[in-house]
Design a protein around this motif. Sequence first.
Motif, PDB file in Angstrom:
ATOM      1  N   ASN A  66      -0.071  -8.591   4.019  1.00 49.72           N
ATOM      2  CA  ASN A  66      -1.470  -8.590   4.444  1.00 49.72           C
ATOM      3  C   ASN A  66      -2.351  -8.738   3.196  1.00 49.72           C
ATOM      4  O   ASN A  66      -2.371  -7.855   2.325  1.00 49.72           O
ATOM      5  N   MET A  67      -3.097  -9.820   3.099  1.00 53.45           N
ATOM      6  CA  MET A  67      -3.927 -10.105   1.928  1.00 53.45           C
ATOM      7  C   MET A  67      -5.365  -9.588   2.071  1.00 53.45           C
ATOM      8  O   MET A  67      -6.171  -9.745   1.148  1.00 53.45           O
ATOM      9  N   MET A  68      -5.705  -8.992   3.195  1.00 52.69           N
ATOM     10  CA  MET A  68      -7.054  -8.457   3.382  1.00 52.69           C
ATOM     11  C   MET A  68      -7.185  -7.101   2.679  1.00 52.69           C
ATOM     12  O   MET A  68      -6.191  -6.446   2.391  1.00 52.69           O
ATOM     13  N   GLU A  69      -8.442  -6.695   2.452  1.00 51.39           N
ATOM     14  CA  GLU A  69      -8.678  -5.381   1.850  1.00 51.39           C
ATOM     15  C   GLU A  69      -8.288  -4.299   2.847  1.00 51.39           C
ATOM     16  O   GLU A  69      -8.683  -4.348   4.009  1.00 51.39           O
ATOM     17  N   VAL A  92     -10.131   8.816  -0.042  1.00 55.09           N
ATOM     18  CA  VAL A  92      -9.827   7.533   0.588  1.00 55.09           C
ATOM     19  C   VAL A  92      -9.813   6.469  -0.504  1.00 55.09           C
ATOM     20  O   VAL A  92     -10.580   6.551  -1.480  1.00 55.09           O
ATOM     21  N   LEU A  93      -8.916   5.497  -0.348  1.00 56.88           N
ATOM     22  CA  LEU A  93      -8.736   4.446  -1.357  1.00 56.88           C
ATOM     23  C   LEU A  93      -8.779   3.077  -0.682  1.00 56.88           C
ATOM     24  O   LEU A  93      -8.217   2.890   0.407  1.00 56.88           O
ATOM     25  N   PHE A  94      -9.442   2.133  -1.334  1.00 62.31           N
ATOM     26  CA  PHE A  94      -9.538   0.752  -0.854  1.00 62.31           C
ATOM     27  C   PHE A  94      -8.815  -0.158  -1.853  1.00 62.31           C
ATOM     28  O   PHE A  94      -9.078  -0.077  -3.065  1.00 62.31           O
ATOM     29  N   ASN A 142     -14.670   9.819  -9.238  1.00 60.32           N
ATOM     30  CA  ASN A 142     -14.324   8.547  -8.588  1.00 60.32           C
ATOM     31  C   ASN A 142     -14.117   7.438  -9.612  1.00 60.32           C
ATOM     32  O   ASN A 142     -13.177   6.625  -9.499  1.00 60.32           O
ATOM     33  N   THR A 143     -14.981   7.387 -10.620  1.00 60.11           N
ATOM     34  CA  THR A 143     -14.864   6.334 -11.637  1.00 60.11           C
ATOM     35  C   THR A 143     -13.585   6.483 -12.446  1.00 60.11           C
ATOM     36  O   THR A 143     -12.872   5.498 -12.709  1.00 60.11           O
ATOM     37  N   THR A 161     -10.174  -1.462  -5.355  1.00 62.66           N
ATOM     38  CA  THR A 161     -11.611  -1.750  -5.395  1.00 62.66           C
ATOM     39  C   THR A 161     -12.480  -0.492  -5.398  1.00 62.66           C
ATOM     40  O   THR A 161     -13.576  -0.491  -5.960  1.00 62.66           O
ATOM     41  N   ARG A 162     -11.984   0.593  -4.768  1.00 65.91           N
ATOM     42  CA  ARG A 162     -12.804   1.800  -4.713  1.00 65.91           C
ATOM     43  C   ARG A 162     -11.920   3.001  -4.400  1.00 65.91           C
ATOM     44  O   ARG A 162     -10.987   2.907  -3.602  1.00 65.91           O
TER      45      ARG A 162
END
Length: 324
Positions: A66-69, A92-94, A142-143, A161-162
Amino acid sequence: MDMVSGFALLVIFVVILALVIVFMGVTVVPQGYQYTIERFGRYTRSLTPGLSLILPFVDRVGVKINMMEQVLDIPTQEVISRDNAMVQVDGVLFYQVLDAAKSAYEVRDLQRAIQNLTQTNLRTVLGSMDLDEALSQRDSINTRLLNVIDQASTPWGIKVTRVEIKDITPPGDLVQAMGRQMKAEREKRAVVLEAEGVRQAEILKAEGEKKSAILEAEGRREAAFKDAEARERLAEAEAKATRDVSVAIAEGDIQSINYFVAQKYVEAMKEIGSARNSKVVLMPMEANALVGTLGGIGTIAKEIFGNGNGNSKNVSTGSVPKSE
């Protein structure tokens, strides 16, 4: 006839076999996915979305990526902060897969690997911070997590990404202690603000009283100046009146003397009558007595000035015989 029938069956069989082989070699990849192709068990290439052909019985689809985020929940775990406070943290992680081959063959069970990596670094980051810092510096947490996890997962062909911390839950007794501390801090702030207000009010009151005293002093000074000026003018008027009377006396004007003496007499009677401690005043109040008194005063003045000048003049109350 039998040979023709056997040949026809062979042709039909070959056609059917060819159709089956072609059908087995056709692969449709949906949008947002990539398929890895393995030839005799070895990765050869990746199929992008659309219609693709592979060699049946030689190539096969390995892993569907799956190549989607994607979103990955980080389960709740207990973390000990630097000041030995036990807190429960989840997040939570993206992430998004950039290289299908690396994500398929560089790590086994990609999501589990990302989850364990995130939990480990989350304990490391929060363990290096005090509880107050952890509660007030979520952006910093978070950073730091994003930089560490993204760098560690780069060989897996993904991009983080986040990373977001959802909840940081201290123990119940610690929450109550924090509530009491916050209440005490707010009460202290209220007392300080109240004292500051009282001090400011006292300063303003003192400044007002100071300005009032200054204005009052200026008013008294101005009034004193006015009183002095009025007394000066009154003295000037009295002096002028005295000079005028002196000139009139020098010229032998008995009428002016009578007017001056009568004016002083009336003023003295007015002051005696307006005095608070005087209840009864016995004085000759008849007009004839007053005129007689004034006439007597005028006669005395005439005799005095007549003797000084060697001659005599008439007065308003009568005449004196000439000397022989």
